[in-house]
Write a protein that holds these residues in place. Structure first.
Motif, PDB file in Angstrom:
ATOM      1  N   GLU A  12       0.818  -1.204   0.000  1.00 45.22           N
ATOM      2  CA  GLU A  12       0.000   0.000   0.000  1.00 45.22           C
ATOM      3  C   GLU A  12       0.858   1.263   0.000  1.00 45.22           C
ATOM      4  N   GLN A  13       1.968   1.233   0.725  1.00 46.48           N
ATOM      5  CA  GLN A  13       2.881   2.378   0.750  1.00 46.48           C
ATOM      6  C   GLN A  13       3.523   2.611  -0.609  1.00 46.48           C
ATOM      7  N   ILE A  14       3.892   1.516  -1.259  1.00 49.22           N
ATOM      8  CA  ILE A  14       4.488   1.626  -2.592  1.00 49.22           C
ATOM      9  C   ILE A  14       3.487   2.222  -3.572  1.00 49.22           C
ATOM     10  N   GLU A  15       2.272   1.707  -3.548  1.00 46.97           N
ATOM     11  CA  GLU A  15       1.233   2.204  -4.456  1.00 46.97           C
ATOM     12  C   GLU A  15       0.896   3.658  -4.160  1.00 46.97           C
ATOM     13  N   LYS A  16       0.841   4.026  -2.878  1.00 45.89           N
ATOM     14  CA  LYS A  16       0.568   5.410  -2.498  1.00 45.89           C
ATOM     15  C   LYS A  16       1.673   6.330  -3.011  1.00 45.89           C
ATOM     16  N   THR A  17       2.911   5.906  -2.868  1.00 45.57           N
ATOM     17  CA  THR A  17       4.056   6.705  -3.322  1.00 45.57           C
ATOM     18  C   THR A  17       4.038   6.882  -4.835  1.00 45.57           C
ATOM     19  N   MET A  18       3.759   5.815  -5.557  1.00 49.77           N
ATOM     20  CA  MET A  18       3.725   5.891  -7.020  1.00 49.77           C
ATOM     21  C   MET A  18       2.596   6.797  -7.495  1.00 49.77           C
ATOM     22  N   ALA A  19       1.440   6.693  -6.870  1.00 53.98           N
ATOM     23  CA  ALA A  19       0.312   7.548  -7.247  1.00 53.98           C
ATOM     24  C   ALA A  19       0.639   9.010  -6.997  1.00 53.98           C
ATOM     25  N   LEU A  21       3.684  10.372  -6.910  1.00 51.55           N
ATOM     26  CA  LEU A  21       4.688  10.787  -7.893  1.00 51.55           C
ATOM     27  C   LEU A  21       4.018  11.166  -9.211  1.00 51.55           C
ATOM     28  N   ARG A  22       3.072  10.343  -9.641  1.00 48.45           N
ATOM     29  CA  ARG A  22       2.366  10.634 -10.896  1.00 48.45           C
ATOM     30  C   ARG A  22       1.539  11.918 -10.777  1.00 48.45           C
ATOM     31  N   LYS A  23       0.939  12.119  -9.633  1.00 46.80           N
ATOM     32  CA  LYS A  23       0.179  13.346  -9.409  1.00 46.80           C
ATOM     33  C   LYS A  23       1.090  14.565  -9.484  1.00 46.80           C
ATOM     34  N   ASN A  24       2.357  14.375  -9.114  1.00 49.22           N
ATOM     35  CA  ASN A  24       3.346  15.451  -9.183  1.00 49.22           C
ATOM     36  C   ASN A  24       4.045  15.519 -10.543  1.00 49.22           C
ATOM     37  N   ASN A  25       3.462  14.872 -11.539  1.00 51.08           N
ATOM     38  CA  ASN A  25       3.938  14.917 -12.932  1.00 51.08           C
ATOM     39  C   ASN A  25       5.251  14.174 -13.168  1.00 51.08           C
ATOM     40  N   MET A  26       5.511  13.156 -12.328  1.00 52.17           N
ATOM     41  CA  MET A  26       6.660  12.285 -12.552  1.00 52.17           C
ATOM     42  C   MET A  26       6.168  10.892 -12.931  1.00 52.17           C
ATOM     43  N   GLN A  27       6.847  10.257 -13.870  1.00 54.55           N
ATOM     44  CA  GLN A  27       6.542   8.865 -14.171  1.00 54.55           C
ATOM     45  C   GLN A  27       6.921   8.015 -12.973  1.00 54.55           C
ATOM     46  N   ALA A  28       6.169   6.962 -12.729  1.00 59.61           N
ATOM     47  CA  ALA A  28       6.486   6.057 -11.622  1.00 59.61           C
ATOM     48  C   ALA A  28       6.381   4.616 -12.095  1.00 59.61           C
ATOM     49  N   HIS A  29       7.415   3.841 -11.803  1.00 57.41           N
ATOM     50  CA  HIS A  29       7.454   2.430 -12.169  1.00 57.41           C
ATOM     51  C   HIS A  29       7.856   1.617 -10.937  1.00 57.41           C
ATOM     52  N   TYR A  30       7.424   0.367 -10.905  1.00 55.90           N
ATOM     53  CA  TYR A  30       7.859  -0.534  -9.843  1.00 55.90           C
ATOM     54  C   TYR A  30       8.313  -1.848 -10.455  1.00 55.90           C
ATOM     55  N   VAL A  31       9.471  -2.326 -10.015  1.00 51.29           N
ATOM     56  CA  VAL A  31       9.974  -3.647 -10.419  1.00 51.29           C
ATOM     57  C   VAL A  31      10.423  -4.379  -9.161  1.00 51.29           C
ATOM     58  N   GLU A  32      10.458  -5.686  -9.238  1.00 49.86           N
ATOM     59  CA  GLU A  32      10.797  -6.488  -8.064  1.00 49.86           C
ATOM     60  C   GLU A  32      12.295  -6.560  -7.798  1.00 49.86           C
ATOM     61  N   THR A  33      13.105  -6.628  -8.861  1.00 50.17           N
ATOM     62  CA  THR A  33      14.527  -6.918  -8.687  1.00 50.17           C
ATOM     63  C   THR A  33      15.415  -5.891  -9.376  1.00 50.17           C
ATOM     64  N   ASN A 111       4.363  11.209  -0.229  1.00 50.08           N
ATOM     65  CA  ASN A 111       3.665  12.338  -0.852  1.00 50.08           C
ATOM     66  C   ASN A 111       4.178  12.622  -2.262  1.00 50.08           C
ATOM     67  N   GLY A 112       5.075  11.757  -2.757  1.00 48.94           N
ATOM     68  CA  GLY A 112       5.569  11.916  -4.115  1.00 48.94           C
ATOM     69  C   GLY A 112       6.655  12.961  -4.270  1.00 48.94           C
ATOM     70  N   GLU A 113       7.467  13.137  -3.248  1.00 46.86           N
ATOM     71  CA  GLU A 113       8.565  14.100  -3.292  1.00 46.86           C
ATOM     72  C   GLU A 113       9.905  13.371  -3.262  1.00 46.86           C
ATOM     73  N   LEU A 114      10.874  13.896  -3.992  1.00 47.54           N
ATOM     74  CA  LEU A 114      12.242  13.391  -3.939  1.00 47.54           C
ATOM     75  C   LEU A 114      13.037  14.316  -3.030  1.00 47.54           C
ATOM     76  N   TYR A 115      13.832  13.738  -2.138  1.00 45.86           N
ATOM     77  CA  TYR A 115      14.654  14.544  -1.236  1.00 45.86           C
ATOM     78  C   TYR A 115      16.111  14.162  -1.454  1.00 45.86           C
ATOM     79  N   ASN A 116      16.919  15.168  -1.800  1.00 47.13           N
ATOM     80  CA  ASN A 116      18.333  14.919  -2.077  1.00 47.13           C
ATOM     81  C   ASN A 116      19.197  15.987  -1.435  1.00 47.13           C
ATOM     82  N   VAL A 117      20.297  15.544  -0.863  1.00 40.95           N
ATOM     83  CA  VAL A 117      21.248  16.436  -0.201  1.00 40.95           C
ATOM     84  C   VAL A 117      22.629  16.169  -0.785  1.00 40.95           C
ATOM     85  N   ASP A 118      23.305  17.221  -1.224  1.00 38.95           N
ATOM     86  CA  ASP A 118      24.605  17.080  -1.889  1.00 38.95           C
ATOM     87  C   ASP A 118      25.654  18.019  -1.319  1.00 38.95           C
ATOM     88  N   GLY A 119      26.905  17.647  -1.547  1.00 39.76           N
ATOM     89  CA  GLY A 119      28.024  18.508  -1.202  1.00 39.76           C
ATOM     90  C   GLY A 119      28.445  19.337  -2.395  1.00 39.76           C
TER      91      GLY A 119
END
Length: 225
Positions: A12-19, A21-33, A111-119
Motif C-alpha cells: 500500500e505504501q508503494i502504491e501510495k508513493t507511485m500515485a 509521484l504521478r500526481k506530481n507529474n513524474m513517471q512512476a514504475h515498480y519492479v521487483e529486482t 507524498n511523491g517528493e524526492l529529497y536529495n542532499v549534496d556537497g
C-alpha cells in the motif's frame, strides 16, 4: 534482506508513493529486482544518446556502469581513469546538455517528493534542470512517510554511510549520525562545519512543470544508502 524490507514497506505504501509521484507529474514504475530495474532503464534509453549520472551506489549495484560502457551510448564518464579535476568539472557542466541523467535519491516520500542532499551539488543541479530526461532508481528502503522523515533518513543513514564510502573526515563518519541531532530543535540544514561536509545543498523535488521529465523506478530490494 528483501523480505525484511518488504515487511517494513508495504504494498500500500508503494502504491501510495507511485500515485503521488504521478500526481506530481513524474513517471512512476515498480519492479521487483535490480535485474528488472536495469532492463527497464535500458528500455528508457535511446542508443546513441548522451548519458551520464551522479555518484550513486545504486547504479553500480544494478549494473548500469557496464551498460553505459558498452559503446551503445555517448557516455560522459566522470570516473574515467586519468581524468584531471578540471576534466571532471567539464563533464559536470556537459551533463546539463545530456539526453538522460541517471541518479538515485536519498529519500522518496509517500507524498511523491524526492529529497536529495549534496556537497558538490552537480547531482541535484542536474535533477532540477538541464538534461532532457532524468531517471531515478531507488530501492524501496528509501521510501519514507514525509519530508521530516526524509531529513532524518539523510542525517542517520545516507550521509554517514556516504562519508565512510567517500573517506570524508566528518563527525558523522565516526559517530554514525549527524551532530545536529544532539540539538533540541535540529533544523534540516544544521550540520557540522567540516571542510569535508557532504550536506551542503538541500533539494525537495515536488510538483514538476515538465510532465514525465523525471522518471522514478522503485525497486523491491534494498539498494544504496
Amino acid at each position: 534482506m528483501r523480505c525484511l524490507i518488504m515487511s517494513e514497506i508495504t504494498k500500500e505504501q508503494i502504491e501510495k508513493t507511485m500515485a503521488a509521484l504521478r500526481k506530481n507529474n513524474m513517471q512512476a514504475h515498480y519492479v521487483e529486482t535490480k535485474e528488472q530495474a536495469k532492463a527497464l532503464v535500458c528500455s528508457l534509453l535511446e542508443k546513441g544518446s548522451t548519458v551520464t549520472h551522479g555518484g550513486s551506489v545504486t547504479l553500480a549495484q544494478i549494473g548500469m556502469t557496464e551498460v553505459l560502457k558498452s559503446g551503445d551510448y555517448i557516455y560522459l564518464d566522470r570516473s574515467a581513469e586519468g581524468l584531471t579535476r578540471e576534466q571532471v568539472e567539464e563533464i559536470y557542466r556537459k551533463s546539463f546538455f545530456a539526453d538522460t541523467y541517471l541518479t538515485s535519491a536519498n529519500a522518496i516520500t509517500e507524498n511523491g517528493e524526492l529529497y536529495n542532499v549534496d556537497g558538490n551539488s552537480n547531482r541535484v543541479a542536474a535533477i532540477l534542470y538541464g538534461p532532457k530526461s532524468v531517471i531515478v532508481i531507488a530501492g524501496i528502503n528509501k521510501i519514507v512517510p514525509d519530508i521530516r522523515a526524509a531529513v532524518q533518513r539523510v542525517k542517520r543513514t545516507a550521509a554517514p554511510q556516504n562519508t565512510v564510502r567517500l573517506n570524508c573526515k566528518t563527525p558523522c563518519a565516526v559517530t554514525g549520525e549527524c551532530i545536529s541531532l544532539k540539538k533540541e530543535n535540529s533544523f534540516a540544514c544544521d550540520g557540522c562545519k567540516s571542510e569535508a561536509r557532504i550536506c551542503c545543498n538541500y533539494v525537495v523535488t515536488a510538483q514538476q512543470r515538465h510532465k514525465d521529465r523525471i522518471k522514478v523506478i522503485l525497486v523491491g530490494e534494498e539498494l544504496g544508502y
